[in-house]
Write a protein that holds these residues in place. Structure first.
Motif, PDB file in Angstrom:
ATOM      1  N   ILE A  73      51.049  34.764  40.732  1.00  0.00           N
ATOM      2  CA  ILE A  73      51.967  35.377  41.696  1.00  0.00           C
ATOM      3  C   ILE A  73      53.128  34.441  41.952  1.00  0.00           C
ATOM      4  O   ILE A  73      52.958  33.225  42.072  1.00  0.00           O
ATOM      5  N   GLU A  74      54.316  35.025  42.049  1.00  0.00           N
ATOM      6  CA  GLU A  74      55.490  34.276  42.484  1.00  0.00           C
ATOM      7  C   GLU A  74      56.094  35.000  43.675  1.00  0.00           C
ATOM      8  O   GLU A  74      55.971  36.222  43.795  1.00  0.00           O
ATOM      9  N   VAL A  75      56.721  34.240  44.515  1.00  0.00           N
ATOM     10  CA  VAL A  75      57.393  34.836  45.671  1.00  0.00           C
ATOM     11  C   VAL A  75      58.890  34.858  45.395  1.00  0.00           C
ATOM     12  O   VAL A  75      59.507  33.811  45.188  1.00  0.00           O
ATOM     13  N   VAL A  76      59.451  36.049  45.370  1.00  0.00           N
ATOM     14  CA  VAL A  76      60.880  36.225  45.166  1.00  0.00           C
ATOM     15  C   VAL A  76      61.487  36.605  46.511  1.00  0.00           C
ATOM     16  O   VAL A  76      61.156  37.672  47.054  1.00  0.00           O
ATOM     17  N   THR A  77      62.320  35.768  47.016  1.00  0.00           N
ATOM     18  CA  THR A  77      62.764  35.797  48.414  1.00  0.00           C
ATOM     19  C   THR A  77      61.493  35.785  49.258  1.00  0.00           C
ATOM     20  O   THR A  77      60.829  34.768  49.328  1.00  0.00           O
ATOM     21  N   THR A  78      61.100  36.868  49.851  1.00  0.00           N
ATOM     22  CA  THR A  78      59.864  36.865  50.640  1.00  0.00           C
ATOM     23  C   THR A  78      58.825  37.816  50.073  1.00  0.00           C
ATOM     24  O   THR A  78      57.775  38.044  50.687  1.00  0.00           O
ATOM     25  N   THR A  79      59.084  38.360  48.892  1.00  0.00           N
ATOM     26  CA  THR A  79      58.213  39.385  48.323  1.00  0.00           C
ATOM     27  C   THR A  79      57.309  38.793  47.254  1.00  0.00           C
ATOM     28  O   THR A  79      57.807  38.217  46.279  1.00  0.00           O
ATOM     29  N   PRO A  80      55.998  38.918  47.379  1.00  0.00           N
ATOM     30  CA  PRO A  80      55.107  38.456  46.319  1.00  0.00           C
ATOM     31  C   PRO A  80      55.188  39.377  45.097  1.00  0.00           C
ATOM     32  O   PRO A  80      55.123  40.608  45.241  1.00  0.00           O
ATOM     33  N   ILE A  81      55.342  38.742  43.916  1.00  0.00           N
ATOM     34  CA  ILE A  81      55.446  39.490  42.666  1.00  0.00           C
ATOM     35  C   ILE A  81      54.315  39.040  41.761  1.00  0.00           C
ATOM     36  O   ILE A  81      54.132  37.842  41.531  1.00  0.00           O
ATOM     37  N   ILE A  82      53.548  39.990  41.235  1.00  0.00           N
ATOM     38  CA  ILE A  82      52.489  39.678  40.283  1.00  0.00           C
ATOM     39  C   ILE A  82      53.149  39.426  38.927  1.00  0.00           C
ATOM     40  O   ILE A  82      53.754  40.332  38.355  1.00  0.00           O
ATOM     41  N   THR A  83      53.037  38.211  38.403  1.00  0.00           N
ATOM     42  CA  THR A  83      53.727  37.878  37.156  1.00  0.00           C
ATOM     43  C   THR A  83      52.820  37.990  35.936  1.00  0.00           C
ATOM     44  O   THR A  83      53.312  38.260  34.840  1.00  0.00           O
ATOM     45  N   THR A  84      51.536  37.767  36.088  1.00  0.00           N
ATOM     46  CA  THR A  84      50.567  38.010  35.008  1.00  0.00           C
ATOM     47  C   THR A  84      49.296  38.599  35.604  1.00  0.00           C
ATOM     48  O   THR A  84      48.940  38.288  36.739  1.00  0.00           O
ATOM     49  N   GLY A  85      48.637  39.477  34.803  1.00  0.00           N
ATOM     50  CA  GLY A  85      47.393  40.097  35.255  1.00  0.00           C
ATOM     51  C   GLY A  85      47.633  41.152  36.308  1.00  0.00           C
ATOM     52  O   GLY A  85      48.733  41.652  36.460  1.00  0.00           O
ATOM     53  N   PRO A  86      46.614  41.509  37.074  1.00  0.00           N
ATOM     54  CA  PRO A  86      45.235  41.020  36.987  1.00  0.00           C
ATOM     55  C   PRO A  86      44.533  41.408  35.681  1.00  0.00           C
ATOM     56  O   PRO A  86      44.817  42.438  35.124  1.00  0.00           O
ATOM     57  N   SER A  87      43.657  40.546  35.258  1.00  0.00           N
ATOM     58  CA  SER A  87      42.901  40.817  34.042  1.00  0.00           C
ATOM     59  C   SER A  87      41.621  41.591  34.322  1.00  0.00           C
ATOM     60  O   SER A  87      41.086  42.223  33.410  1.00  0.00           O
ATOM     61  N   TYR A  88      41.128  41.504  35.548  1.00  0.00           N
ATOM     62  CA  TYR A  88      39.852  42.135  35.879  1.00  0.00           C
ATOM     63  C   TYR A  88      39.959  42.913  37.181  1.00  0.00           C
ATOM     64  O   TYR A  88      40.651  42.469  38.124  1.00  0.00           O
ATOM     65  N   TRP A  89      39.249  44.028  37.211  1.00  0.00           N
ATOM     66  CA  TRP A  89      39.249  44.911  38.376  1.00  0.00           C
ATOM     67  C   TRP A  89      37.816  45.259  38.762  1.00  0.00           C
ATOM     68  O   TRP A  89      36.945  45.404  37.905  1.00  0.00           O
ATOM     69  N   GLY A  90      37.611  45.448  40.059  1.00  0.00           N
ATOM     70  CA  GLY A  90      36.354  45.995  40.527  1.00  0.00           C
ATOM     71  C   GLY A  90      36.382  47.510  40.477  1.00  0.00           C
ATOM     72  O   GLY A  90      37.385  48.116  40.082  1.00  0.00           O
ATOM     73  N   GLN A  91      35.272  48.112  40.876  1.00  0.00           N
ATOM     74  CA  GLN A  91      35.155  49.568  40.794  1.00  0.00           C
ATOM     75  C   GLN A  91      35.768  50.269  41.995  1.00  0.00           C
ATOM     76  O   GLN A  91      35.971  51.483  41.967  1.00  0.00           O
ATOM     77  N   GLY A  92      36.062  49.523  43.050  1.00  0.00           N
ATOM     78  CA  GLY A  92      36.691  50.084  44.229  1.00  0.00           C
ATOM     79  C   GLY A  92      35.706  50.417  45.329  1.00  0.00           C
ATOM     80  O   GLY A  92      34.543  50.736  45.069  1.00  0.00           O
ATOM     81  N   THR A  93      36.180  50.323  46.553  1.00  0.00           N
ATOM     82  CA  THR A  93      35.387  50.701  47.718  1.00  0.00           C
ATOM     83  C   THR A  93      36.277  51.514  48.660  1.00  0.00           C
ATOM     84  O   THR A  93      37.430  51.162  48.891  1.00  0.00           O
ATOM     85  N   GLN A  94      35.728  52.603  49.162  1.00  0.00           N
ATOM     86  CA  GLN A  94      36.518  53.524  49.991  1.00  0.00           C
ATOM     87  C   GLN A  94      36.619  52.997  51.419  1.00  0.00           C
ATOM     88  O   GLN A  94      35.603  52.625  52.035  1.00  0.00           O
ATOM     89  N   VAL A  95      37.831  53.000  51.933  1.00  0.00           N
ATOM     90  CA  VAL A  95      38.075  52.715  53.348  1.00  0.00           C
ATOM     91  C   VAL A  95      38.750  53.939  53.940  1.00  0.00           C
ATOM     92  O   VAL A  95      39.794  54.380  53.448  1.00  0.00           O
ATOM     93  N   THR A  96      38.145  54.481  54.983  1.00  0.00           N
ATOM     94  CA  THR A  96      38.696  55.657  55.644  1.00  0.00           C
ATOM     95  C   THR A  96      38.892  55.343  57.112  1.00  0.00           C
ATOM     96  O   THR A  96      37.946  54.936  57.801  1.00  0.00           O
ATOM     97  N   VAL A  97      40.112  55.530  57.598  1.00  0.00           N
ATOM     98  CA  VAL A  97      40.444  55.254  58.983  1.00  0.00           C
ATOM     99  C   VAL A  97      40.790  56.581  59.659  1.00  0.00           C
ATOM    100  O   VAL A  97      41.751  57.252  59.274  1.00  0.00           O
ATOM    101  N   SER A  98      40.008  56.946  60.644  1.00  0.00           N
ATOM    102  CA  SER A  98      40.233  58.208  61.342  1.00  0.00           C
ATOM    103  C   SER A  98      41.142  57.994  62.543  1.00  0.00           C
ATOM    104  O   SER A  98      41.124  56.929  63.174  1.00  0.00           O
ATOM    105  N   SER A  99      41.921  59.013  62.858  1.00  0.00           N
ATOM    106  CA  SER A  99      42.869  58.896  63.972  1.00  0.00           C
ATOM    107  C   SER A  99      42.236  59.341  65.279  1.00  0.00           C
ATOM    108  O   SER A  99      41.150  59.878  65.315  1.00  0.00           O
TER     109      SER A  99
END
Length: 128
Positions: free
Chosen positions: A102-128
């Protein structure tokens, strides 16, 4: 074989908190950043937060700054995402990601390489 396993998702009311965990196995990711992305229905996957190898550098999307905190325990090959003051717009599938730079350009993080690996995901649900 590389595996990233997320846990900690669920249903919570607006204003509540959750902590996500991501346990990595199969190799050590201690030399690269790890982080979290999310994908809401009908939207593209977006960057949420990341943390450098030593934990000294953290990066956040503007939408979660001040509410989410990322941390890691290299001894356990685990990264965490503490989410406070949750909003309905935080509802998404949250994915753990590893082996990226990751590099920070001004104040914004930019992913410059990867990610090479991912998880399967987990659901987050926020009710109002």
């Amino acid at each position: 074989q590389v595996q990233l396993v997320e846990s900690g998702g669920g249903l919570v009311q607006a204003g509540g908190s959750l902590r996500l965990s991501c346990a990595a196995s199969g190799r050590t990711f201690s030399s690269k950043a790890m982080g979290w992305f999310r994908q809401a229905p009908g939207k593209e996957r977006e960057f949420v937060a990341a943390i450098s190898w030593g934990g000294g550098n953290t990066y956040y999307a503007d939408s979660v700054k001040g509410r989410f905190t990322i941390s890691r325990d290299n001894a356990k090959n685990t990264v965490y995402l503490r989410m406070n003051s949750l909003k309905p717009e935080d509802t998404a599938v949250y994915y753990c990601a590893a082996d990226m730079t990751i590099e920070v350009v001004t104040t914004t993080p930019i992913i410059t390489t990867g990610p090479s690996y991912w998880g399967q995901g987990t659901q987050v649900t926020v009710s109002s």
